[in-house]
Design an enzyme around this catalytic site. Structure first.
Site, PDB file in Angstrom:
ATOM      1  N   GLY A  18       0.820  -1.210   0.000  1.00  0.00           N
ATOM      2  CA  GLY A  18       0.000   0.000   0.000  1.00  0.00           C
ATOM      3  C   GLY A  18       0.852   1.257   0.000  1.00  0.00           C
ATOM      4  O   GLY A  18       1.642   1.467   0.922  1.00  0.00           O
ATOM      5  N   GLY A  20      -0.125   4.476   0.241  1.00  0.00           N
ATOM      6  CA  GLY A  20      -0.859   5.642   0.722  1.00  0.00           C
ATOM      7  C   GLY A  20      -0.083   6.388   1.787  1.00  0.00           C
ATOM      8  O   GLY A  20       1.141   6.268   1.902  1.00  0.00           O
ATOM      9  N   PHE A  21      -0.799   7.162   2.605  1.00  0.00           N
ATOM     10  CA  PHE A  21      -0.142   7.953   3.644  1.00  0.00           C
ATOM     11  C   PHE A  21       0.698   7.089   4.586  1.00  0.00           C
ATOM     12  O   PHE A  21       1.860   7.382   4.863  1.00  0.00           O
ATOM     13  CB  PHE A  21      -1.196   8.707   4.465  1.00  0.00           C
ATOM     14  CG  PHE A  21      -1.852   9.841   3.726  1.00  0.00           C
ATOM     15  CD1 PHE A  21      -1.129  10.966   3.366  1.00  0.00           C
ATOM     16  CD2 PHE A  21      -3.190   9.774   3.400  1.00  0.00           C
ATOM     17  CE1 PHE A  21      -1.728  12.017   2.694  1.00  0.00           C
ATOM     18  CE2 PHE A  21      -3.806  10.821   2.720  1.00  0.00           C
ATOM     19  CZ  PHE A  21      -3.076  11.942   2.367  1.00  0.00           C
ATOM     20  N   GLY A  22       0.106   6.004   5.096  1.00  0.00           N
ATOM     21  CA  GLY A  22       0.812   5.156   6.053  1.00  0.00           C
ATOM     22  C   GLY A  22       1.967   4.411   5.445  1.00  0.00           C
ATOM     23  O   GLY A  22       3.059   4.345   6.023  1.00  0.00           O
ATOM     24  N   VAL A  86      -2.274  -7.896  -4.523  1.00  0.00           N
ATOM     25  CA  VAL A  86      -2.151  -9.027  -3.599  1.00  0.00           C
ATOM     26  C   VAL A  86      -3.407  -9.886  -3.684  1.00  0.00           C
ATOM     27  O   VAL A  86      -4.526  -9.386  -3.601  1.00  0.00           O
ATOM     28  CB  VAL A  86      -1.947  -8.527  -2.162  1.00  0.00           C
ATOM     29  CG1 VAL A  86      -1.925  -9.707  -1.184  1.00  0.00           C
ATOM     30  CG2 VAL A  86      -0.661  -7.721  -2.056  1.00  0.00           C
ATOM     31  N   GLU A 174     -17.377  19.302   1.476  1.00  0.00           N
ATOM     32  CA  GLU A 174     -16.452  19.962   0.558  1.00  0.00           C
ATOM     33  C   GLU A 174     -16.895  19.791  -0.895  1.00  0.00           C
ATOM     34  O   GLU A 174     -16.802  20.728  -1.702  1.00  0.00           O
ATOM     35  CB  GLU A 174     -15.043  19.405   0.770  1.00  0.00           C
ATOM     36  CG  GLU A 174     -14.451  19.816   2.111  1.00  0.00           C
ATOM     37  CD  GLU A 174     -13.116  19.154   2.421  1.00  0.00           C
ATOM     38  OE1 GLU A 174     -12.398  19.654   3.308  1.00  0.00           O
ATOM     39  OE2 GLU A 174     -12.795  18.133   1.776  1.00  0.00           O
ATOM     40  N   ASP A 307      -6.288   3.386   7.893  1.00  0.00           N
ATOM     41  CA  ASP A 307      -7.728   3.129   7.958  1.00  0.00           C
ATOM     42  C   ASP A 307      -8.067   1.654   8.074  1.00  0.00           C
ATOM     43  O   ASP A 307      -9.099   1.296   8.644  1.00  0.00           O
ATOM     44  CB  ASP A 307      -8.416   3.703   6.714  1.00  0.00           C
ATOM     45  CG  ASP A 307      -8.388   5.221   6.679  1.00  0.00           C
ATOM     46  OD1 ASP A 307      -7.996   5.821   7.692  1.00  0.00           O
ATOM     47  OD2 ASP A 307      -8.757   5.796   5.638  1.00  0.00           O
ATOM     48  N   GLN A 320      -3.494  11.675   9.383  1.00  0.00           N
ATOM     49  CA  GLN A 320      -2.540  11.715  10.489  1.00  0.00           C
ATOM     50  C   GLN A 320      -2.383  10.388  11.233  1.00  0.00           C
ATOM     51  O   GLN A 320      -1.256   9.968  11.510  1.00  0.00           O
ATOM     52  CB  GLN A 320      -2.908  12.837  11.466  1.00  0.00           C
ATOM     53  CG  GLN A 320      -2.285  14.170  11.135  1.00  0.00           C
ATOM     54  CD  GLN A 320      -0.763  14.100  11.074  1.00  0.00           C
ATOM     55  OE1 GLN A 320      -0.109  13.529  11.934  1.00  0.00           O
ATOM     56  NE2 GLN A 320      -0.200  14.672  10.023  1.00  0.00           N
TER      57      GLN A 320
END
Length: 476
Positions: A18, A20-22, A86, A174, A307, A320
């Site tokens: 993955g 992403g952010f993490g 995967v 938004e 997440d 975060q």
């Protein structure tokens, strides 16, 4: 006799699934660690999800918010990227299986795959609603919006146009706010053929307020800001069905059908269904169960962050927690290589924010008072630009947002391909009437006063001419 050459010890292999952010946070934190890192993702790019709605509403290019994952090697030589999906995991042999028969062995495994859209079993939602969780989905929303507008422009507004946004969280608010501003500020110039009052933006939320995680004062500000932008706000309302041509909603036991050309689904997330083949314990929402160190329960060297992770504490599904989780797991892996221990993961809440539109936002930031309006909006813009990956992305996003928010006379939109528009009946295009706003609109009080003053000046000048030159002693 020759002395045998010692074989160097194999470095531990850390596999991160993955980008992403993490996942990116974990990889970067392992830069100086004595390990080899493989980053696996089904895409070749990282997507900055908080700004996906700006792509959907034609304010940003998709390239502004995506970052080439292979570029991570520019400043980190112990990492390689592997594009793949995967399909299964064998934790006894410590192997990750990818599509096409590819196998990747690991010593440490970090799962950071994020989540996907949750349709909550609403009939027709998965088939007809349009989520905003991937770049391709944002582009699909944008292109369908312009296709509908172009069709109405050529064939006339035979019926009202409507976009329904389902979900009153940050993404929903938004998105609805951005659609409303596009209609209010841009359409009168770019689509003069259409009646703005017959283009509706509807936001549907089950709760009695929008932005549930925020303080009540900020929720009320967001609600008023949406109403000010003529967003049709449907609170305490449930979506019962999504159809190809609209949605069925229910409030206080009464059902109503809302015709709509686009239904944007921003109502919730759930784990990917493929996690069921990964031999990992799953809990609420299909998320991976972990202990206080983000370690997957029952598996020594397997971690889950972001997440998709479900730890002992309740964490918000934001960037975060994923970033901090990625850094923590990398720190833990480095410590274990040296025989050290690390305390349990502790999330440090830095706050959250959401924007409603131009110069309008809400912000809850640690050690700062709760903010609304222009200053909250400035902080929102600055933080999102700084958080983007890559200087080119930051510069492009800053340029496009500046052009959108600070240049009032620019109505340029970032568009893609739309299908050909076919008139429903033979059509002859007539020239547009002369667009003279000052002549068409009612004069303002200041303009009326100026016009009357000019008339009085002319009358006075004519009177002076008719009387002839003054002798200086005439009566006034």
């Amino acid at each position: 006799m020759t002395t045998p050459t010692p074989v160097p010890a194999k470095r531990p292999h850390v596999v991160v699934v993955g980008g992403g952010f993490g996942g990116i946070a974990a990889v970067r934190k392992l830069k100086r660690a004595d390990v080899d890192v493989t980053l696996i993702d089904r895409h070749t790019y990282n997507t900055f999800n908080p700004l996906l709605y700006q792509v959907a509403t034609a304010s940003l290019n998709p390239g502004d918010i995506t970052w080439f994952l292979r570029a991570i090697r520019a400043k980190q030589s112990n990492v390689r990227f592997l594009k793949g999906t995967v399909t299964a995991m064998d934790h006894d042999t410590q192997t990750v299986h990818l599509e096409g028969g590819v196998e990747v062995r690991y010593d440490y495994l970090v799962i950071a795959v994020g989540v996907t859209t949750n349709f909550f079993g609403v009939p027709g939602a998965e088939e007809f609603a349009m989520p905003l969780y991937k770049r391709s989905q944002a582009l699909a929303v944008r292109d369908k919006m312009f296709a509908n507008l172009e069709n109405a422009a050529i064939n006339g507004q035979r019926r009202d146009l409507r976009i329904v946004v389902v979900g009153g969280g940050a993404t929903g608010v938004e998105t609805a706010g951005a659609f409303a501003e596009l209609r209010n500020l841009d359409m009168p110039t770019t689509y003069p053929e259409l009646d703005r009052k017959r283009v509706h933006i509807t936001l549907v939320e089950m709760l009695p307020h929008v932005l549930g995680p925020f303080a009540p004062r900020l929720r009320e500000y967001a609600k008023k800001s949406l109403i000010k932008r003529d967003v049709d706000l449907r609170l305490e309302t449930a979506v019962k069905e999504v159809r190809e041509d609209g949605v069925v909603i229910e409030r206080e036991g009464k059902e109503e059908f809302l015709p709509a050309g686009i239904v944007v689904w921003a109502s919730g997330v759930t784990a990917h269904s493929t996690l069921g083949d990964w031999n990992i314990p799953q809990g609420r929402g299909g998320r991976i169960e972990t202990d206080e160190q983000r370690r997957v329960k029952g598996l020594k060297n397997v971690f889950a962050i972001g997440d998709v992770s479900l730890g002992p504490e309740q964490l918000p599904q934001l960037a975060q927690p994923a970033i901090q989780g990625g850094k923590y797991v990398a720190k833990l892996i480095k410590a274990e290589q040296k025989g050290r221990t690390v305390k349990a993961f502790r999330y440090r809440d830095k706050g959250t924010m959401a924007t409603i539109g131009r110069a309008s936002a809400v912000a809850e930031i640690k050690f700062m008072p709760k903010m609304t309006g222009f200053f909250a909006w400035i902080i929102w813009v600055g933080l999102h630009i700084v958080t983007l990956l890559g200087n080119r992305n930051r510069f492009a996003t800053l340029t496009n947002l500046t052009a959108k928010y600070l240049t009032r006379n620019s109505h340029n939109a970032i568009v893609g391909e739309t299908p050909p528009v076919i008139p429903v009946e033979p059509l002859v295009i007539e020239p547009l009437a002369r667009d003279d706003d000052k002549r068409k609109r009612p004069a303002t009080p200041r303009e009326e006063w100026g016009k009357r003053a000019a008339e009085l000046d002319q009358e006075y000048a004519k009177a002076q001419v008719s009387r002839g030159p003054s002798s200086g002693d005439d009566e006034p």
